[in-house]
Design a protein around this motif. Structure first.
Motif, PDB file in Angstrom:
ATOM      1  N   LEU A  14      49.901   1.324 118.653  1.00 59.80           N
ATOM      2  CA  LEU A  14      50.946   1.662 119.601  1.00 59.80           C
ATOM      3  C   LEU A  14      50.476   2.846 120.436  1.00 59.80           C
ATOM      4  O   LEU A  14      50.012   3.836 119.893  1.00 59.80           O
ATOM      5  CB  LEU A  14      52.231   2.047 118.856  1.00 59.80           C
ATOM      6  CG  LEU A  14      53.384   2.579 119.697  1.00 59.80           C
ATOM      7  CD1 LEU A  14      53.993   1.465 120.529  1.00 59.80           C
ATOM      8  CD2 LEU A  14      54.431   3.210 118.805  1.00 59.80           C
ATOM      9  N   ARG A  43      50.362  -2.571 122.313  1.00 60.55           N
ATOM     10  CA  ARG A  43      51.769  -2.253 122.542  1.00 60.55           C
ATOM     11  C   ARG A  43      51.890  -0.858 123.152  1.00 60.55           C
ATOM     12  O   ARG A  43      51.215   0.077 122.730  1.00 60.55           O
ATOM     13  CB  ARG A  43      52.480  -2.284 121.194  1.00 60.55           C
ATOM     14  CG  ARG A  43      53.957  -2.219 121.236  1.00 60.55           C
ATOM     15  CD  ARG A  43      54.513  -2.489 119.845  1.00 60.55           C
ATOM     16  NE  ARG A  43      55.955  -2.304 119.849  1.00 60.55           N
ATOM     17  CZ  ARG A  43      56.663  -2.074 118.783  1.00 60.55           C
ATOM     18  NH1 ARG A  43      56.083  -2.011 117.607  1.00 60.55           N
ATOM     19  NH2 ARG A  43      57.960  -1.923 118.858  1.00 60.55           N
ATOM     20  N   HIS A  45      54.705   2.206 124.255  1.00 57.23           N
ATOM     21  CA  HIS A  45      56.071   2.709 124.117  1.00 57.23           C
ATOM     22  C   HIS A  45      56.241   3.810 125.150  1.00 57.23           C
ATOM     23  O   HIS A  45      55.589   4.843 125.083  1.00 57.23           O
ATOM     24  CB  HIS A  45      56.323   3.261 122.718  1.00 57.23           C
ATOM     25  CG  HIS A  45      57.685   3.847 122.546  1.00 57.23           C
ATOM     26  ND1 HIS A  45      58.835   3.092 122.631  1.00 57.23           N
ATOM     27  CD2 HIS A  45      58.088   5.116 122.329  1.00 57.23           C
ATOM     28  CE1 HIS A  45      59.879   3.880 122.453  1.00 57.23           C
ATOM     29  NE2 HIS A  45      59.458   5.114 122.275  1.00 57.23           N
ATOM     30  N   ASP A 158      65.123  -1.042 109.118  1.00 56.31           N
ATOM     31  CA  ASP A 158      63.707  -1.412 109.209  1.00 56.31           C
ATOM     32  C   ASP A 158      63.417  -2.130 110.523  1.00 56.31           C
ATOM     33  O   ASP A 158      62.451  -1.832 111.213  1.00 56.31           O
ATOM     34  CB  ASP A 158      63.335  -2.299 108.014  1.00 56.31           C
ATOM     35  CG  ASP A 158      61.855  -2.607 107.969  1.00 56.31           C
ATOM     36  OD1 ASP A 158      61.039  -1.666 108.092  1.00 56.31           O
ATOM     37  OD2 ASP A 158      61.508  -3.797 107.814  1.00 56.31           O
ATOM     38  N   SER A 159      64.293  -3.052 110.890  1.00 54.31           N
ATOM     39  CA  SER A 159      64.128  -3.784 112.144  1.00 54.31           C
ATOM     40  C   SER A 159      64.248  -2.847 113.353  1.00 54.31           C
ATOM     41  O   SER A 159      63.438  -2.923 114.282  1.00 54.31           O
ATOM     42  CB  SER A 159      65.167  -4.896 112.239  1.00 54.31           C
ATOM     43  OG  SER A 159      65.140  -5.499 113.507  1.00 54.31           O
ATOM     44  N   TYR A 161      63.748   0.418 113.443  1.00 49.38           N
ATOM     45  CA  TYR A 161      62.594   1.319 113.491  1.00 49.38           C
ATOM     46  C   TYR A 161      61.351   0.586 113.995  1.00 49.38           C
ATOM     47  O   TYR A 161      60.554   1.152 114.732  1.00 49.38           O
ATOM     48  CB  TYR A 161      62.319   1.928 112.119  1.00 49.38           C
ATOM     49  CG  TYR A 161      63.232   3.085 111.752  1.00 49.38           C
ATOM     50  CD1 TYR A 161      64.382   3.386 112.479  1.00 49.38           C
ATOM     51  CD2 TYR A 161      62.950   3.879 110.657  1.00 49.38           C
ATOM     52  CE1 TYR A 161      65.210   4.430 112.128  1.00 49.38           C
ATOM     53  CE2 TYR A 161      63.768   4.944 110.303  1.00 49.38           C
ATOM     54  CZ  TYR A 161      64.896   5.210 111.046  1.00 49.38           C
ATOM     55  OH  TYR A 161      65.694   6.257 110.703  1.00 49.38           O
ATOM     56  N   SER A 162      61.197  -0.679 113.611  1.00 46.78           N
ATOM     57  CA  SER A 162      60.063  -1.470 114.114  1.00 46.78           C
ATOM     58  C   SER A 162      60.119  -1.630 115.626  1.00 46.78           C
ATOM     59  O   SER A 162      59.105  -1.748 116.289  1.00 46.78           O
ATOM     60  CB  SER A 162      60.049  -2.859 113.467  1.00 46.78           C
ATOM     61  OG  SER A 162      59.811  -2.750 112.092  1.00 46.78           O
ATOM     62  N   GLN A 163      61.346  -1.613 116.172  1.00 46.97           N
ATOM     63  CA  GLN A 163      61.540  -1.693 117.620  1.00 46.97           C
ATOM     64  C   GLN A 163      61.516  -0.310 118.270  1.00 46.97           C
ATOM     65  O   GLN A 163      61.802  -0.173 119.456  1.00 46.97           O
ATOM     66  CB  GLN A 163      62.883  -2.362 117.922  1.00 46.97           C
ATOM     67  CG  GLN A 163      63.014  -3.771 117.415  1.00 46.97           C
ATOM     68  CD  GLN A 163      64.464  -4.234 117.476  1.00 46.97           C
ATOM     69  OE1 GLN A 163      65.177  -3.954 118.435  1.00 46.97           O
ATOM     70  NE2 GLN A 163      64.907  -4.935 116.449  1.00 46.97           N
ATOM     71  N   LEU A 164      61.190   0.718 117.479  1.00 46.63           N
ATOM     72  CA  LEU A 164      61.152   2.119 117.932  1.00 46.63           C
ATOM     73  C   LEU A 164      62.512   2.610 118.403  1.00 46.63           C
ATOM     74  O   LEU A 164      62.615   3.500 119.232  1.00 46.63           O
ATOM     75  CB  LEU A 164      60.089   2.313 119.017  1.00 46.63           C
ATOM     76  CG  LEU A 164      58.685   1.850 118.626  1.00 46.63           C
ATOM     77  CD1 LEU A 164      57.752   1.956 119.807  1.00 46.63           C
ATOM     78  CD2 LEU A 164      58.175   2.629 117.434  1.00 46.63           C
TER      79      LEU A 164
END
Length: 184
Positions: A14, A43, A45, A158-159, A161-164
């Motif tokens: 990232l 990726r 961000h 968790d989901s 956080y995975s998507q920031l």
């Protein structure tokens, strides 16, 4: 990363960048990497800016904050919590010491701290034991709803956080803590 020798950590999983340098990192930097036959980061961000009391941070205005001094005053954990809770990628964040204190007192002190105090009080938990996590057949509608929230919050956070989307993950945790406080 070790360039020009064998790269040890490239590409990063990232690449984090500010919105003001988006053009460089999406046009020029990839062109440079491709010309060197290096892989592109998979990726990006892009984060927004922080303002201070509603004004963009600027050395010329003298309103740039030192994170080390803030951590000394408000603890590293308090500062980190505030930045993750209030920093969202799609809008500029606004920093103020009063907001930091208010949010930390409200969410960490009142919500989390009060729940911890209640759960470990000798009045509510005289033997200081951790209750069983097995589902009881005698759940009330309120405790059943809380139980469902507890089962869902881990995968949800968790989901997120995975998507920031750290702020959304923190909001999800705080919702469960408030519901738990309500039940207690």
């Amino acid at each position: 990363a070790g360039y020009p020798d064998t790269l040890q950590a490239w590409p990063p999983a990232l690449q984090v960048l500010g919105k003001d340098i988006l053009k460089f990192h999406t046009i020029y930097w990839p062109a440079i990497l491709l010309s060197l036959e290096l892989p592109l980061p998979p990726r990006l961000h892009v984060h927004s800016h922080w303002t201070v009391e509603g004004v963009k941070m600027s050395k010329s205005l003298g309103n740039v904050l030192c994170p080390n001094q803030l951590a000394d005053s408000y603890t590293e954990e308090g500062l980190r919590y505030f930045l993750l809770r209030e920093g969202v990628a799609h809008i500029d964040g606004n920093f103020s010491c009063s907001s930091l204190v208010h949010l930390c007192n409200l969410e960490l002190g009142d919500t989390l701290g009060n729940l911890l105090s209640r759960a470990t009080s000798s009045r509510l938990n005289p033997r200081q034991v951790r209750p069983s996590t097995s589902l009881s057949p005698t759940l009330t509608p309120t405790s059943a709803a809380l139980w469902q929230q507890l089962e869902e919050v881990g995968p949800k956070v968790d989901s997120l956080y995975s998507q920031l989307s750290f702020h959304s993950g923190i909001v999800a945790v705080m919702e469960v803590l408030r519901a738990t406080n309500g039940l207690v």
